[in-house]
Design a protein around this motif. Sequence first.
Motif, PDB file in Angstrom:
ATOM      1  N   ALA A  32      15.175  46.654 -16.897  1.00  0.00           N
ATOM      2  CA  ALA A  32      13.843  46.070 -17.048  1.00  0.00           C
ATOM      3  C   ALA A  32      13.837  44.595 -16.676  1.00  0.00           C
ATOM      4  N   ALA A  33      14.899  43.889 -17.052  1.00  0.00           N
ATOM      5  CA  ALA A  33      14.978  42.462 -16.756  1.00  0.00           C
ATOM      6  C   ALA A  33      15.123  42.202 -15.267  1.00  0.00           C
ATOM      7  N   VAL A  34      15.856  43.062 -14.590  1.00  0.00           N
ATOM      8  CA  VAL A  34      16.138  42.866 -13.170  1.00  0.00           C
ATOM      9  C   VAL A  34      15.056  43.471 -12.281  1.00  0.00           C
ATOM     10  N   SER A  35      14.619  44.687 -12.617  1.00  0.00           N
ATOM     11  CA  SER A  35      13.696  45.410 -11.747  1.00  0.00           C
ATOM     12  C   SER A  35      12.261  45.444 -12.251  1.00  0.00           C
ATOM     13  N   GLY A  36      12.011  44.899 -13.427  1.00  0.00           N
ATOM     14  CA  GLY A  36      10.661  44.879 -13.955  1.00  0.00           C
ATOM     15  C   GLY A  36      10.353  46.086 -14.826  1.00  0.00           C
ATOM     16  N   ARG A  37       9.100  46.164 -15.255  1.00  0.00           N
ATOM     17  CA  ARG A  37       8.696  47.207 -16.194  1.00  0.00           C
ATOM     18  C   ARG A  37       8.916  48.605 -15.640  1.00  0.00           C
ATOM     19  N   ARG A  38       8.523  48.840 -14.378  1.00  0.00           N
ATOM     20  CA  ARG A  38       8.635  50.186 -13.824  1.00  0.00           C
ATOM     21  C   ARG A  38      10.088  50.633 -13.728  1.00  0.00           C
ATOM     22  N   GLY A  39      10.954  49.725 -13.312  1.00  0.00           N
ATOM     23  CA  GLY A  39      12.374  50.067 -13.258  1.00  0.00           C
ATOM     24  C   GLY A  39      12.938  50.334 -14.636  1.00  0.00           C
ATOM     25  N   GLY A  40      12.524  49.508 -15.621  1.00  0.00           N
ATOM     26  CA  GLY A  40      12.987  49.717 -16.988  1.00  0.00           C
ATOM     27  C   GLY A  40      12.478  51.014 -17.580  1.00  0.00           C
ATOM     28  N   MET A  41      11.207  51.334 -17.307  1.00  0.00           N
ATOM     29  CA  MET A  41      10.643  52.583 -17.825  1.00  0.00           C
ATOM     30  C   MET A  41      11.305  53.792 -17.174  1.00  0.00           C
ATOM     31  N   ALA A  42      11.677  53.664 -15.900  1.00  0.00           N
ATOM     32  CA  ALA A  42      12.392  54.754 -15.233  1.00  0.00           C
ATOM     33  C   ALA A  42      13.725  55.009 -15.918  1.00  0.00           C
ATOM     34  N   ARG A 184      14.867  33.673 -13.135  1.00  0.00           N
ATOM     35  CA  ARG A 184      15.318  32.324 -12.810  1.00  0.00           C
ATOM     36  C   ARG A 184      16.814  32.367 -12.523  1.00  0.00           C
ATOM     37  N   ARG A 185      17.247  31.576 -11.576  1.00  0.00           N
ATOM     38  CA  ARG A 185      18.626  31.710 -11.099  1.00  0.00           C
ATOM     39  C   ARG A 185      19.669  31.610 -12.214  1.00  0.00           C
ATOM     40  N   ARG A 186      19.580  30.572 -13.024  1.00  0.00           N
ATOM     41  CA  ARG A 186      20.581  30.404 -14.075  1.00  0.00           C
ATOM     42  C   ARG A 186      20.487  31.502 -15.117  1.00  0.00           C
ATOM     43  N   VAL A 187      19.251  31.841 -15.484  1.00  0.00           N
ATOM     44  CA  VAL A 187      19.058  32.901 -16.468  1.00  0.00           C
ATOM     45  C   VAL A 187      19.549  34.227 -15.931  1.00  0.00           C
ATOM     46  N   ARG A 188      19.230  34.506 -14.655  1.00  0.00           N
ATOM     47  CA  ARG A 188      19.653  35.760 -14.038  1.00  0.00           C
ATOM     48  C   ARG A 188      21.174  35.877 -14.006  1.00  0.00           C
ATOM     49  N   ARG A 189      21.842  34.801 -13.661  1.00  0.00           N
ATOM     50  CA  ARG A 189      23.301  34.856 -13.615  1.00  0.00           C
ATOM     51  C   ARG A 189      23.887  35.040 -15.015  1.00  0.00           C
ATOM     52  N   ALA A 190      23.274  34.378 -15.994  1.00  0.00           N
ATOM     53  CA  ALA A 190      23.733  34.550 -17.374  1.00  0.00           C
ATOM     54  C   ALA A 190      23.487  35.984 -17.848  1.00  0.00           C
ATOM     55  N   LEU A 191      22.322  36.528 -17.466  1.00  0.00           N
ATOM     56  CA  LEU A 191      22.000  37.914 -17.829  1.00  0.00           C
ATOM     57  C   LEU A 191      22.995  38.875 -17.202  1.00  0.00           C
ATOM     58  N   ASP A 192      23.272  38.690 -15.917  1.00  0.00           N
ATOM     59  CA  ASP A 192      24.222  39.570 -15.233  1.00  0.00           C
ATOM     60  C   ASP A 192      25.610  39.474 -15.857  1.00  0.00           C
ATOM     61  N   ALA A 193      26.039  38.239 -16.139  1.00  0.00           N
ATOM     62  CA  ALA A 193      27.364  38.052 -16.733  1.00  0.00           C
ATOM     63  C   ALA A 193      27.431  38.664 -18.128  1.00  0.00           C
ATOM     64  N   GLY A 194      26.380  38.410 -18.927  1.00  0.00           N
ATOM     65  CA  GLY A 194      26.364  38.937 -20.286  1.00  0.00           C
ATOM     66  C   GLY A 194      26.289  40.445 -20.333  1.00  0.00           C
TER      67      GLY A 194
END
Length: 211
Positions: A32-42, A184-194
């Motif tokens: 959901a965080a990466v692909s949005g609501r539709r990806g998360g709901m899928a 956001r770039r920093r948030v996205r990288r932190a999300l991916d790492a976490g």
Amino acid sequence: MVTAGQVIAFAAVIQLGAMSPGPDFAVVVRQAAVSGRRGGMAAALGVAGGVFVWAAAAALGVAALLAASATAFTITKIAGAAYLLYLGARSLQAAYRGSEAPLETMTETVTGGGILDGFRRGLLCNLLNPKAAAFFVALMPQFLGNHPATADTLVLSAIAVLVTAIWFVVLANVVGSLRAFFTRRRVRRALDAGSGAVLIGLGVRLAATSN
């Protein structure tokens, strides 16, 4: 025939199980965080599909055979752990590359392929988790007895799917609504790492699980 009280109690147990942090939760949140609501709901619907399979299998006794068979349990466990490690490795790779080379689409609209990918991730994450089999093996007989009627089996399986789907769809929408922040770039990288670290940790823990 299952009573209204049994249905409510069963739904409550399923809800608690769905809300427990685990691989399904991690996969839906990241999708959901990466692909949005539709990806998360899928991904949420994929998890619900896996729940239906395990609920029906438990009612029919198939899941009990899996839980009782050391070989089948080990094969499923290894496959599930390998899949979680794969997802975790991809997330860490995305964190290393940064937002300039994302592994998933960064556009607001998720393509059909992205939706199918999300559904597949949710489905495989649930189906390759032998703990899900053990959960339903322990739960279903308490509500269905030793010789369940087909109608009762279908009712409880449908409830398990509905409760799981609603919870994870709501979760996907909440996380998806914050997607502008997560991309956001920093948030996205932190999300991916976490999320990568969490998925790898869950994979290792699953691999160490005994029957």
